[in-house]
Design a protein around this motif. Structure first.
Motif, short mmCIF file in Angstrom:
data_model
loop_
_atom_site.label_atom_id
_atom_site.label_comp_id
_atom_site.label_asym_id
_atom_site.label_seq_id
_atom_site.Cartn_x
_atom_site.Cartn_y
_atom_site.Cartn_z
N PRO A 1 36.90 36.29 48.11
CA PRO A 1 38.27 35.88 48.45
C PRO A 1 38.56 34.41 48.11
O PRO A 1 37.80 33.52 48.48
N GLY A 2 39.66 34.23 47.37
CA GLY A 2 40.11 32.89 47.04
C GLY A 2 39.31 32.17 45.99
O GLY A 2 39.67 31.06 45.57
N GLU A 3 38.22 32.75 45.53
CA GLU A 3 37.36 32.09 44.55
C GLU A 3 38.09 32.04 43.20
O GLU A 3 38.54 33.07 42.70
N PRO A 4 38.22 30.87 42.59
CA PRO A 4 38.99 30.77 41.34
C PRO A 4 38.36 31.57 40.20
O PRO A 4 37.15 31.48 39.97
N LEU A 5 39.19 32.33 39.51
CA LEU A 5 38.70 33.15 38.41
C LEU A 5 39.54 32.91 37.16
O LEU A 5 40.72 32.56 37.23
#
Length: 286
Positions: free
Chosen positions: A97-101
């Motif tokens: 969740p919320g981890e930049p990709l």
């Protein structure tokens, strides 16, 4: 040694079969139009008491695939359930969740991210990559991504591949898929997680849905896999312990065009080290 033979009708193969695990693209449509006889074959199998689970390497979640099938005039009663690479990919993304990709793929694959806690970022700020396809698969190949992939490799970014297919037929044209980009990244030394055929999680989910619809698990010997790709459908079926009905009209059509029967040399040329299919069909028909 027994070599696979061409069989004209599915009805000749399913006397002791409770469930079909069927590919979609190349079996029931070509990305532009549906194949009415293939649809009829699946409908008839279900009408006779069988269960059909569609297993596709589409990077879209099931609702988006159902919409696409309806647009292509594939009737809803061709299948009981669908498993997509997009569904499996969503589970992985949801665990971050919320981890930049950094996303590689066309806008039409956007549904794979819908409803998830996703932060899109440029490559230099991303912690991982999700590849659903090429930005423009009408003109691009994996080689167009080599510079991006080298940059990703310097940061050791892991990649999630939401469609392990290398190439598919769209109408009468072959187009490259996410698997082509992911395989290039892997050969460069990148870490790639593939969701979809031929990998085991896709089949495990399909088996669970078969059991759900039939009220009990079904032995592998009472299921058949159907597909048109050696690399994904046939290899995946072999790995899952399923006999495979191989459809030759799809991405390997040119290789099978002049063949009337398969001997040892043809088997080696067409399937290499992959265990040959249970049977061959030019196209799926009842």
């Amino acid at each position: 040694m027994t070599f696979p033979r061409f069989v004209p009708h599915l009805r000749d193969l399913v006397h002791n079969t409770d469930a079909l695990i069927s590919d979609i693209w190349g079996v029931v449509h070509n990305g532009v139009t549906s194949f009415p006889e293939a649809c009829e074959a699946l409908q008839t199998f279900r009408h006779n008491g069988g269960t059909v689970v569609m297993l596709t390497n589409s990077p879209r979640p099931t609702p988006a695939v159902i919409e696409q099938l309806r647009d292509l005039r594939v009737p809803d009663d061709c299948y009981d359930a669908i498993v997509t690479s997009g569904d499996l990919t969503r589970h992985d993304i949801a665990a971050r969740p919320g981890e930049p990709l950094y996303a590689i793929g066309p806008d039409r694959d956007g549904p794979v991210f819908h409803g998830l806690d996703v932060t899109f970022a440029p490559l230099e700020d991303a912690r991982y990559i999700v590849c659903t396809g090429l930005f423009d698969d009408e003109v691009e190949t994996a080689e167009d991504y080599r510079e991006i992939l080298h940059a990703a490799l310097t940061r050791k970014l892991p990649m999630i591949c939401a469609n392990p297919d290398i190439i598919v037929e769209r109408g009468h044209k072959m187009i490259y898929c996410a698997g082509a980009v992911a395989e290039l990244y892997r050969t460069l030394g990148g870490e790639v997680t593939f969701y979809g055929k031929p990998h085991a999680p896709a089949y495990e989910r399909a088996f669970a849905l078969v059991a759900e619809h039939r009220g009990q698990p079904v032995p592998r010997e009472r299921m058949l896999a159907i597909g048109d790709s050696v690399r994904t459908d046939l290899a995946g079926a072999n790995g899952a312990g399923l006999p495979c009905v191989f459809i030759t009209r799809g991405i390997h059509a040119a290789e099978f065009a002049e063949l009337q029967e398969i001997d040892a040399a043809a088997t080696q040329r067409l399937f290499g080290d992959t265990k040959p299919p249970f049977a061959l069909m030019r196209e799926l028909r009842w």
